[in-house]
Motif scaffolding. Structure first.
Motif, PDB file in Angstrom:
ATOM      1  N   ARG A  84       3.578  -0.871  11.992  1.00 33.86           N
ATOM      2  CA  ARG A  84       2.419   0.028  12.019  1.00 33.86           C
ATOM      3  C   ARG A  84       2.855   1.493  12.026  1.00 33.86           C
ATOM      4  O   ARG A  84       2.271   2.337  11.339  1.00 33.86           O
ATOM      5  CB  ARG A  84       1.601  -0.288  13.259  1.00 33.86           C
ATOM      6  N   VAL A  85       3.882   1.801  12.795  1.00 40.51           N
ATOM      7  CA  VAL A  85       4.383   3.181  12.847  1.00 40.51           C
ATOM      8  C   VAL A  85       5.046   3.562  11.521  1.00 40.51           C
ATOM      9  O   VAL A  85       4.848   4.656  11.003  1.00 40.51           O
ATOM     10  CB  VAL A  85       5.377   3.346  14.022  1.00 40.51           C
ATOM     11  N   ALA A  86       5.818   2.620  10.939  1.00 37.38           N
ATOM     12  CA  ALA A  86       6.546   2.923   9.710  1.00 37.38           C
ATOM     13  C   ALA A  86       5.616   3.125   8.523  1.00 37.38           C
ATOM     14  O   ALA A  86       5.861   3.987   7.676  1.00 37.38           O
ATOM     15  CB  ALA A  86       7.535   1.800   9.412  1.00 37.38           C
ATOM     16  N   PHE A  87       4.539   2.329   8.443  1.00 37.35           N
ATOM     17  CA  PHE A  87       3.673   2.381   7.269  1.00 37.35           C
ATOM     18  C   PHE A  87       2.313   3.008   7.536  1.00 37.35           C
ATOM     19  O   PHE A  87       1.474   3.057   6.644  1.00 37.35           O
ATOM     20  CB  PHE A  87       3.470   0.970   6.713  1.00 37.35           C
TER      21      PHE A  87
ATOM     22  N   ALA B 217       0.736   3.021  -1.780  1.00 34.95           N
ATOM     23  CA  ALA B 217       2.099   2.696  -1.343  1.00 34.95           C
ATOM     24  C   ALA B 217       2.095   1.457  -0.446  1.00 34.95           C
ATOM     25  O   ALA B 217       2.983   0.610  -0.547  1.00 34.95           O
ATOM     26  CB  ALA B 217       2.709   3.886  -0.612  1.00 34.95           C
ATOM     27  N   LYS B 218       1.089   1.340   0.419  1.00 32.19           N
ATOM     28  CA  LYS B 218       0.969   0.148   1.251  1.00 32.19           C
ATOM     29  C   LYS B 218       0.771  -1.090   0.384  1.00 32.19           C
ATOM     30  O   LYS B 218       1.353  -2.149   0.647  1.00 32.19           O
ATOM     31  CB  LYS B 218      -0.200   0.295   2.225  1.00 32.19           C
ATOM     32  N   ALA B 219      -0.062  -0.956  -0.662  1.00 30.60           N
ATOM     33  CA  ALA B 219      -0.313  -2.078  -1.571  1.00 30.60           C
ATOM     34  C   ALA B 219       0.963  -2.460  -2.313  1.00 30.60           C
ATOM     35  O   ALA B 219       1.242  -3.648  -2.521  1.00 30.60           O
ATOM     36  CB  ALA B 219      -1.415  -1.716  -2.562  1.00 30.60           C
ATOM     37  N   LEU B 220       1.746  -1.474  -2.712  1.00 29.00           N
ATOM     38  CA  LEU B 220       2.998  -1.745  -3.410  1.00 29.00           C
ATOM     39  C   LEU B 220       3.988  -2.483  -2.509  1.00 29.00           C
ATOM     40  O   LEU B 220       4.617  -3.451  -2.939  1.00 29.00           O
ATOM     41  CB  LEU B 220       3.606  -0.423  -3.902  1.00 29.00           C
ATOM     42  N   VAL B 221       4.105  -2.048  -1.270  1.00 33.36           N
ATOM     43  CA  VAL B 221       5.006  -2.715  -0.321  1.00 33.36           C
ATOM     44  C   VAL B 221       4.514  -4.132  -0.038  1.00 33.36           C
ATOM     45  O   VAL B 221       5.305  -5.085  -0.032  1.00 33.36           O
ATOM     46  CB  VAL B 221       5.117  -1.896   0.986  1.00 33.36           C
ATOM     47  N   LEU B 222       3.212  -4.294   0.163  1.00 37.06           N
ATOM     48  CA  LEU B 222       2.651  -5.616   0.418  1.00 37.06           C
ATOM     49  C   LEU B 222       2.864  -6.543  -0.784  1.00 37.06           C
ATOM     50  O   LEU B 222       3.191  -7.715  -0.616  1.00 37.06           O
ATOM     51  CB  LEU B 222       1.170  -5.504   0.756  1.00 37.06           C
TER      52      LEU B 222
END
Length: 63
Positions: A25-28, A35-40
């Motif tokens: 949670r802190v990192a993302f 960007a969250k969607a790309l990592v997910l």
């Protein structure tokens, strides 16, 4: 004894998942949605690839 062992273990079985989710949670937390969607998507595709590879290896051992 070097005095570093406190003899304390984890308070509960949920300590590690709680800490990991907090770190994620802190990192993302400050990333934009794309960007969250790309990592997910990357983590999800890695999970699917790992599952398919494991199933193929398991199936080939049975035959």
């Amino acid at each position: 004894m070097d005095g570093t062992d406190t003899g304390q273990g984890l308070a509960s079985k949920w300590d590690i998942p709680f800490v990991l989710l907090g770190a994620i949670r802190v990192a993302f937390g400050d990333l934009p949605v794309w960007a969250k969607a790309l990592v997910l998507a990357a983590v999800g595709s890695l999970g699917v690839w790992t599952a398919i590879t494991w199933l193929r290896a398991r199936r080939s051992r049975v035959l």
